[in-house]
Write an enzyme that holds these catalytic residues in place. Structure first.
Site, PDB file in Angstrom:
ATOM      1  N   CYS A 114       0.809  -1.224   0.000  1.00 47.74           N
ATOM      2  CA  CYS A 114       0.000   0.000   0.000  1.00 47.74           C
ATOM      3  C   CYS A 114       0.844   1.277   0.000  1.00 47.74           C
ATOM      4  O   CYS A 114       0.359   2.344  -0.366  1.00 47.74           O
ATOM      5  CB  CYS A 114      -0.949   0.010   1.192  1.00 47.74           C
ATOM      6  N   HIS A 250      -3.248   7.441   1.960  1.00 49.98           N
ATOM      7  CA  HIS A 250      -3.660   6.120   1.500  1.00 49.98           C
ATOM      8  C   HIS A 250      -5.074   5.869   1.988  1.00 49.98           C
ATOM      9  O   HIS A 250      -5.382   6.084   3.156  1.00 49.98           O
ATOM     10  CB  HIS A 250      -2.691   5.061   2.037  1.00 49.98           C
ATOM     11  N   ASN A 280     -10.072   0.056  -0.412  1.00 58.14           N
ATOM     12  CA  ASN A 280      -8.611   0.093  -0.343  1.00 58.14           C
ATOM     13  C   ASN A 280      -8.051  -0.480  -1.641  1.00 58.14           C
ATOM     14  O   ASN A 280      -8.125  -1.679  -1.880  1.00 58.14           O
ATOM     15  CB  ASN A 280      -8.137  -0.723   0.862  1.00 58.14           C
TER      16      ASN A 280
END
Length: 323
Positions: A114, A250, A280
């Protein structure tokens, strides 16, 4: 005078299939209310059968080229941040290079889960500052839906697919904090924490595997480390949180996003939030949010933007740039 890596263009692509929270009620014990209350996610996009990570990246790359008014051969390098490349090798980036019709330069992947886009952005900045490349396309692209364990209600509801792209261009500027472009980079990792967020597959196992996550532990590390790396990056740039126009974090979980903003002393009115629509998307989440933020007229030239992310590894970092 200082060479800066300045944003020239941005773009994104989301697969056509939109998956609402209600879809998961058919396969696991969950509800829309449960998912929204714990993550802020309302829907996400899933790639179609046969649609690969490089396919998404090519679409996002073409959108960024159009935004920048450039062609593929105006680009010197492509860096793709991904944990879900089409093959073990060659890199997704070389497939994007071919798919865009780019006939020169070089391309490679970066894998920091990520946090991948932050690491790729740092690499692009270094290439430009070092004179290796004049224009670098940085892409975050993922098909995380292919890593899901559809019996694990704590993880399968969180992730989505997509891609975002940013084009950085070398410009000679004054060397002050008022310059456009990347002003500072802060990168970190701690391999001792690999067990709390990982995929239990790979070359050594002979299977792709599934994503495994200890949610409470990830949350605990995330808020602390994201606020810390953002502060460090701002200090490196001789700036403070008061100078920030936008945080583009993020997009993992709304509670992490809110907690990080709070630790930085900033209100949510200064945060670009897309997690409700995208879920996500790992390395794709920041460039997706940057592209959406610009398209919605929020991020404008001259704005000071802080991006920060944490992912498996653990790997985390932040970039401060003036749009």
């Amino acid at each position: 005078m200082t060479i800066r890596a300045v944003v020239r263009g941005v773009g994104h692509y989301l697969p056509e299939r939109v998956v609402p929270n209600s879809w998961f009620e058919e396969i696991v014990e969950t509800s829309n209310e449960w998912i929204v209350s714990r993550s802020g996610i309302e829907r996400r996009h899933f790639a179609a059968e046969g649609q690969t990570t490089s396919d998404l990246a090519i679409r996002a790359g073409n959108a960024a080229l159009a935004d920048a008014g450039l062609t593929a051969d105006d680009i010197d390098a492509i860096i793709v941040a991904t944990s879900t490349a089409d093959f073990t090798f060659p890199s997704a980036a070389t497939m994007v290079q071919a798919g865009l019709g780019m006939t020169k330069g070089f391309a490679f992947d970066v894998q920091a889960v990520c946090a991948g886009f932050i690491f790729a952005l740092g690499n692009a900045d270094a290439l430009i500052r070092g004179g290796v490349a004049k224009r670098v396309m940085v892409i975050g692209a993922e098909t995380f839906s292919r890593l899901m364990d559809w019996t694990d209600r704590t993880t399968c509801v969180l992730f989505g697919d997509g891609a975002g792209a940013l084009i950085l261009e070398a410009q000679e500027l004054s060397g002050t904090t008022e310059d456009r472009g990347v002003l500072s980079v802060d990168l970190n990792s701690d391999g001792r924490q690999k067990g709390i967020l990982h995929v239990d597959g790979g070359v050594s196992t002979g299977v792709v595997g599934h994503l495994r996550m200890e949610g409470k532990e990830v949350f605990r590390h995330a808020v602390e480390k994201l606020a810390s790396t953002a502060k460090t990056a701002l200090e490196k740039a001789d700036l403070t949180a008061e100078d920030v126009d936008w945080i583009v974090p993020h997009q993992a979980n709304i509670r992490i996003i809110e907690g990080t903003a709070r630790k930085m002393g900033l209100g949510m009115d200064k945060v670009i939030v897309t997690v409700q629509d995208h879920g996500n998307t790992s390395a794709a989440s920041i460039p997706l949010a940057l592209s959406v933020g610009k398209a919605e007229g929020k991020i404008r030239q001259g704005d000071l933007v802080v991006t920060e992310a944490i992912g498996g590894g653990l790997a985390w970092g932040a970039v401060v740039l003036r749009w």
